[in-house]
Design a protein around this motif. Sequence first.
Motif, PDB file in Angstrom:
ATOM      1  N   THR A 330       0.842  -1.194   0.000  1.00  0.00           N
ATOM      2  CA  THR A 330       0.000   0.000   0.000  1.00  0.00           C
ATOM      3  C   THR A 330       0.873   1.238   0.000  1.00  0.00           C
ATOM      4  O   THR A 330       2.016   1.206   0.467  1.00  0.00           O
ATOM      5  CB  THR A 330      -0.928   0.029   1.231  1.00  0.00           C
ATOM      6  OG1 THR A 330      -1.761   1.196   1.173  1.00  0.00           O
ATOM      7  CG2 THR A 330      -0.132   0.066   2.514  1.00  0.00           C
ATOM      8  N   THR A 331       0.327   2.335  -0.542  1.00  0.00           N
ATOM      9  CA  THR A 331       1.006   3.631  -0.473  1.00  0.00           C
ATOM     10  C   THR A 331       0.191   4.640   0.329  1.00  0.00           C
ATOM     11  O   THR A 331       0.509   5.828   0.331  1.00  0.00           O
ATOM     12  CB  THR A 331       1.258   4.186  -1.886  1.00  0.00           C
ATOM     13  OG1 THR A 331      -0.002   4.375  -2.543  1.00  0.00           O
ATOM     14  CG2 THR A 331       2.131   3.245  -2.700  1.00  0.00           C
ATOM     15  N   ALA A 332      -0.867   4.196   0.997  1.00  0.00           N
ATOM     16  CA  ALA A 332      -1.696   5.097   1.790  1.00  0.00           C
ATOM     17  C   ALA A 332      -0.877   5.665   2.942  1.00  0.00           C
ATOM     18  O   ALA A 332      -0.277   4.897   3.713  1.00  0.00           O
ATOM     19  CB  ALA A 332      -2.919   4.361   2.330  1.00  0.00           C
ATOM     20  N   PRO A 333      -0.801   6.996   3.099  1.00  0.00           N
ATOM     21  CA  PRO A 333       0.053   7.585   4.139  1.00  0.00           C
ATOM     22  C   PRO A 333      -0.231   7.075   5.545  1.00  0.00           C
ATOM     23  O   PRO A 333       0.705   6.773   6.299  1.00  0.00           O
ATOM     24  CB  PRO A 333      -0.247   9.089   4.016  1.00  0.00           C
ATOM     25  CG  PRO A 333      -0.668   9.276   2.606  1.00  0.00           C
ATOM     26  CD  PRO A 333      -1.422   8.031   2.252  1.00  0.00           C
ATOM     27  N   ASP A 334      -1.511   6.987   5.919  1.00  0.00           N
ATOM     28  CA  ASP A 334      -1.813   6.565   7.275  1.00  0.00           C
ATOM     29  C   ASP A 334      -1.382   5.132   7.537  1.00  0.00           C
ATOM     30  O   ASP A 334      -0.883   4.804   8.622  1.00  0.00           O
ATOM     31  CB  ASP A 334      -3.309   6.746   7.568  1.00  0.00           C
ATOM     32  CG  ASP A 334      -4.199   6.046   6.555  1.00  0.00           C
ATOM     33  OD1 ASP A 334      -3.705   5.676   5.473  1.00  0.00           O
ATOM     34  OD2 ASP A 334      -5.405   5.873   6.847  1.00  0.00           O
ATOM     35  N   ARG A 335      -1.522   4.263   6.537  1.00  0.00           N
ATOM     36  CA  ARG A 335      -1.121   2.871   6.721  1.00  0.00           C
ATOM     37  C   ARG A 335       0.405   2.734   6.746  1.00  0.00           C
ATOM     38  O   ARG A 335       0.946   1.910   7.497  1.00  0.00           O
ATOM     39  CB  ARG A 335      -1.719   2.001   5.620  1.00  0.00           C
ATOM     40  CG  ARG A 335      -3.241   1.892   5.713  1.00  0.00           C
ATOM     41  CD  ARG A 335      -3.804   0.913   4.711  1.00  0.00           C
ATOM     42  NE  ARG A 335      -3.290  -0.435   4.927  1.00  0.00           N
ATOM     43  CZ  ARG A 335      -3.536  -1.462   4.120  1.00  0.00           C
ATOM     44  NH1 ARG A 335      -4.283  -1.281   3.034  1.00  0.00           N
ATOM     45  NH2 ARG A 335      -3.033  -2.661   4.388  1.00  0.00           N
ATOM     46  N   LEU A 336       1.102   3.530   5.945  1.00  0.00           N
ATOM     47  CA  LEU A 336       2.559   3.514   5.982  1.00  0.00           C
ATOM     48  C   LEU A 336       3.077   3.922   7.360  1.00  0.00           C
ATOM     49  O   LEU A 336       3.962   3.264   7.929  1.00  0.00           O
ATOM     50  CB  LEU A 336       3.117   4.467   4.918  1.00  0.00           C
ATOM     51  CG  LEU A 336       3.005   4.043   3.458  1.00  0.00           C
ATOM     52  CD1 LEU A 336       3.437   5.192   2.550  1.00  0.00           C
ATOM     53  CD2 LEU A 336       3.847   2.802   3.184  1.00  0.00           C
ATOM     54  N   VAL A 357       8.667  10.976  10.840  1.00  0.00           N
ATOM     55  CA  VAL A 357       8.253  10.479   9.527  1.00  0.00           C
ATOM     56  C   VAL A 357       7.090  11.334   9.040  1.00  0.00           C
ATOM     57  O   VAL A 357       6.185  11.646   9.799  1.00  0.00           O
ATOM     58  CB  VAL A 357       7.808   9.006   9.591  1.00  0.00           C
ATOM     59  CG1 VAL A 357       7.315   8.539   8.218  1.00  0.00           C
ATOM     60  CG2 VAL A 357       8.935   8.113  10.089  1.00  0.00           C
ATOM     61  N   LEU A 358       7.124  11.694   7.755  1.00  0.00           N
ATOM     62  CA  LEU A 358       5.978  12.317   7.081  1.00  0.00           C
ATOM     63  C   LEU A 358       5.714  11.553   5.790  1.00  0.00           C
ATOM     64  O   LEU A 358       6.646  11.325   5.003  1.00  0.00           O
ATOM     65  CB  LEU A 358       6.233  13.788   6.769  1.00  0.00           C
ATOM     66  CG  LEU A 358       6.251  14.769   7.936  1.00  0.00           C
ATOM     67  CD1 LEU A 358       6.617  16.163   7.442  1.00  0.00           C
ATOM     68  CD2 LEU A 358       4.910  14.800   8.657  1.00  0.00           C
ATOM     69  N   ALA A 359       4.472  11.159   5.574  1.00  0.00           N
ATOM     70  CA  ALA A 359       4.061  10.515   4.324  1.00  0.00           C
ATOM     71  C   ALA A 359       3.080  11.427   3.618  1.00  0.00           C
ATOM     72  O   ALA A 359       2.094  11.884   4.208  1.00  0.00           O
ATOM     73  CB  ALA A 359       3.432   9.152   4.608  1.00  0.00           C
ATOM     74  N   LEU A 360       3.336  11.725   2.317  1.00  0.00           N
ATOM     75  CA  LEU A 360       2.574  12.726   1.573  1.00  0.00           C
ATOM     76  C   LEU A 360       2.130  12.149   0.237  1.00  0.00           C
ATOM     77  O   LEU A 360       2.948  11.586  -0.509  1.00  0.00           O
ATOM     78  CB  LEU A 360       3.456  13.957   1.312  1.00  0.00           C
ATOM     79  CG  LEU A 360       4.265  14.490   2.510  1.00  0.00           C
ATOM     80  CD1 LEU A 360       5.496  15.214   2.021  1.00  0.00           C
ATOM     81  CD2 LEU A 360       3.424  15.403   3.356  1.00  0.00           C
ATOM     82  N   THR A 361       0.860  12.293  -0.085  1.00  0.00           N
ATOM     83  CA  THR A 361       0.335  11.828  -1.348  1.00  0.00           C
ATOM     84  C   THR A 361      -0.718  12.796  -1.864  1.00  0.00           C
ATOM     85  O   THR A 361      -1.401  13.448  -1.048  1.00  0.00           O
ATOM     86  CB  THR A 361      -0.267  10.405  -1.199  1.00  0.00           C
ATOM     87  OG1 THR A 361      -0.532   9.853  -2.476  1.00  0.00           O
ATOM     88  CG2 THR A 361      -1.560  10.439  -0.406  1.00  0.00           C
ATOM     89  N   PRO A 362      -0.866  12.958  -3.187  1.00  0.00           N
ATOM     90  CA  PRO A 362      -1.892  13.866  -3.706  1.00  0.00           C
ATOM     91  C   PRO A 362      -3.282  13.452  -3.240  1.00  0.00           C
ATOM     92  O   PRO A 362      -3.625  12.264  -3.245  1.00  0.00           O
ATOM     93  CB  PRO A 362      -1.740  13.728  -5.228  1.00  0.00           C
ATOM     94  CG  PRO A 362      -0.334  13.298  -5.425  1.00  0.00           C
ATOM     95  CD  PRO A 362      -0.016  12.416  -4.271  1.00  0.00           C
ATOM     96  N   ALA A 363      -4.083  14.438  -2.836  1.00  0.00           N
ATOM     97  CA  ALA A 363      -5.425  14.142  -2.335  1.00  0.00           C
ATOM     98  C   ALA A 363      -6.345  13.765  -3.482  1.00  0.00           C
ATOM     99  O   ALA A 363      -6.173  14.222  -4.611  1.00  0.00           O
ATOM    100  CB  ALA A 363      -5.972  15.355  -1.595  1.00  0.00           C
TER     101      ALA A 363
END
Length: 363
Positions: A330-336, A357-363
């Motif tokens: 998965t690449t979902a920020p919360d799951r990472l 850690v910060l995980a960032l993905t386009p909304a």
Amino acid sequence: MPAALRPSHQVAAERRPPRWVAWVPVLLVVLDLVFEAVVPGAVAAGFLLIALPVVVAFSHGPTATAAATVGTIALQLVLAERAGHLGEQHHVWVYLSTLLAGITGTALSWQRIRQGRTLRRARTVAETLQRTVLRPVPERAGGLRVAGLYRPAQAEVLIGGDLYEVCDTRFGARVLLGDVRGKGLGAVRTVADVLGAFRATAHDTADLVELAEQLDRAVLRDAAGWGDEELFVTAVLLQYRPGEGRAELVNRGHVAPLLLSDHTIAEVSCPFELPLGLGDLRAGAPRSEPAAVPLPPGHTLLLFTDGVSEARDATGAFYPLASRLAGLGTTAPDRLVSFLARDVDAYAGLLADDLAVLALTPA
């Protein structure tokens, strides 16, 4: 909310005595009565009860301690009367010793509760101030979905030498993640200074490289003010404008971020500049430009400090971040972030360094 920032009631609960402490007085009374039943009738076992008021004071308040003192002396009198030694001199000294222990225990209990209240108030103030410095990670900012994790190596503090900030500005989302050289209160002070400088300039400075240079000068001023010639901060600055399908990245001596998609995990390649606070060492060098990093929907940028990449297991092996994430699917920020919160702990146990850690993905 950063994992390290715990509510006050949780901290207060951690400071309460363990539950078994409340049962020690009962155990002492039971033990005394057992001795009274098995030893010859000419011996009074009430001597064991002298310590009872002080034991009660460890887990109860002054009123309960005073009541335990009165009850203890009454029980000693009953046991002494049963043995026929009620008025003997050594028993009288036992009663007086118990009374003295009761007075001392009551005072100790009052002081313990008073000190606990003071510590809780101080902790609440500290939490408020520290949350002002290191704010909770927003779920969304400037077209990005965001998730974050923060854990200081010292469990008793809320902020260490790592830092992060996510701002929604007129230039798009702007992100800072960094690591201060050093530990302790000096590092926390620098964290506050750098975050303050970033928040003051991120909304008004159009150019990302210029923003990094302003932070560089802020760290230089901090180093000069505190006489610390070795102070520096490694940092990654990121900018994302919705609809562009890419992010801009400036790396000031920090560990390279990872770019995750459904099928690949790759280290982000960008010019590696000197850490913040060391910019004067490159005087006269050509100005670098931000790296353009593709960030289409379904892709996630993972920014992290070396508290993750340099976490070690019992054999001294570094945490294999990319390979551990590869099996997650998965690449979902919360799951990472949730996965890393569990997996780094399972791999390394106690942290030797702060972790962010910060995980960032386009909304």
